[in-house]
Design an enzyme around this catalytic site. Structure first.
Site, PDB file in Angstrom:
ATOM      1  N   GLU A 142       0.825  -1.184   0.058  1.00 23.83           N
ATOM      2  CA  GLU A 142       0.020  -0.092   0.017  1.00 23.83           C
ATOM      3  C   GLU A 142       0.934   1.213   0.057  1.00 23.83           C
ATOM      4  O   GLU A 142       1.489   1.649   1.068  1.00 23.83           O
ATOM      5  CB  GLU A 142      -0.916   0.053   1.225  1.00 23.83           C
ATOM      6  CG  GLU A 142      -1.986   1.140   1.046  1.00 23.83           C
ATOM      7  CD  GLU A 142      -2.564   1.243   2.556  1.00 23.83           C
ATOM      8  OE1 GLU A 142      -3.331   2.325   2.624  1.00 23.83           O
ATOM      9  OE2 GLU A 142      -2.361   0.726   3.435  1.00 23.83           O
ATOM     10  N   CYS A 161      -1.566   9.914   2.934  1.00 22.83           N
ATOM     11  CA  CYS A 161      -1.173   9.498   1.545  1.00 22.83           C
ATOM     12  C   CYS A 161      -2.146   9.833   0.466  1.00 22.83           C
ATOM     13  O   CYS A 161      -2.004  10.065  -0.606  1.00 22.83           O
ATOM     14  CB  CYS A 161      -0.960   8.092   1.536  1.00 22.83           C
ATOM     15  SG  CYS A 161      -2.076   6.995   2.046  1.00 22.83           S
TER      16      CYS A 161
END
Length: 322
Positions: free
Chosen positions: A210, A244
């Site tokens: 991820e 993010c």
């Protein structure tokens, strides 16, 4: 290295005993994890404030609340997810019946980042437990207070051969990645993700990566500029922008640029006051290295608002650059 090898061997023995295969065992462990999070809530929120200056509200909203919801959801759905699923059988295998049986990998390694240090350590653990795996957690060394609370929580409530926590820096991560885990879940930068994937490939270990990326926000001339500005300001500046999936750059039609910028400034003032440095709701940058990286972005840009920084307190004002 010797300690890490021993930890993995103990996990492998625990998994081989077959206890984690039982759905009732998994649900019991998930409920225990939920109980642990509730019992450690004050310590977790205090650690998040120490590492990132998150308020209790933001800490619960972006970390604890998400984890608690995920545990409840997974525990409720697990019996259905774990059931064998009947699938079509090719005619040439008649009269056989075909089913898919979900099975765990074994021992999972979870390497977590610093920006949401509790959520992004424990949420993957929920999946590992639910699937019947043992797990080794490696929280980030950049968020030491939260890492220590995670270690204490896990050691208080779980058998050490079922779930363990290993703390340390790059050397520790390298030592963990050298071992033949059955699955690796990594959250972090693409640069480190490439290292993780290369190490995993040496043992043919499957991975989930991820990774951070680019998150543009496109604003068309017919957008609701008030609502757009509110969402941009909220989504970008929560956790001082260290998210993010936060919008990291805006592509705005020239005809609405000035109005949008004005609206963003207005909402920043509503959220954090005229001087965000004095706001109890505005977090800090995680460490000096990231502070220097971020302030360097302002060197060759036009500052539309913000631009103020304080290295001693790791503070960078909510800033718009053109």
């Amino acid at each position: 290295m010797a300690d890490i090898k021993l930890i993995l061997e103990n996990h492998q023995k625990y998994y081989a005993a077959g206890q984690t295969i039982d759905i009732r065992f998994r649900i019991k462990q998930l409920n225990l994890l939920h109980h642990a999070v509730v019992q450690f809530e004050d310590k977790i929120l205090a650690a998040l404030h120490q590492d990132l200056k998150k308020t209790r509200y933001e800490g619960y909203l972006t970390e604890l609340g998400i984890v608690r919801d995920e545990i409840r959801h997974v525990a409720r759905k697990l019996p259905k997810w774990a059931r064998p699923k009947r699938v079509k059988t090719p005619f040439y295998h008649w009269p056989a019946v075909s089913r898919i049986y979900p099975e765990p990998y074994g021992v999972a390694l979870i390497i977590a980042p610093w920006n949401y240090p509790f959520q992004l350590t424990i949420a993957p653990l929920v999946g590992a437990i639910a699937a019947g795996n043992c797990a080794v957690l490696k929280p980030s060394e950049y968020s030491p207070a939260t890492s220590e609370v995670i270690r204490e929580m896990i050691e208080t409530y779980f058998e050490p051969d079922f779930i363990s926590v290993v703390t340390g820096g790059v050397e520790t991560s390298s030592a963990l990645l050298a071992e033949p885990f059955d699955y690796i879940f990594f959250t972090g930068s693409p640069r480190v993700g490439k290292i993780v994937m290369a190490k995993a490939a040496e043992n043919l270990t499957p991975v989930t990566l991820e990774l951070g990326g680019k998150s543009p926000c496109i604003v068309a001339p017919d957008a609701d500029l008030k609502l757009t500005a509110k969402r941009i300001a909220s989504g970008k500046f929560i956790n001082a922008g260290q998210t993010c999936i936060a919008p990291d750059y805006l592509m705005v039609h020239r005809s609405v640029e000035d109005e949008l910028v004005g609206n963003i400034k207005e909402f920043l003032n509503k959220f954090y006051g005229p001087d965000p440095k004095n706001s109890p709701d505005y977090p800090k940058i995680i460490n000096r290295a990231h502070f220097d990286r971020l302030t360097a972005l302002m060197d060759n840009a036009t500052v539309l608002t913000g631009g103020v920084s304080d290295a001693e307190n790791l503070y960078i004002a909510p800033t718009l650059l053109s």
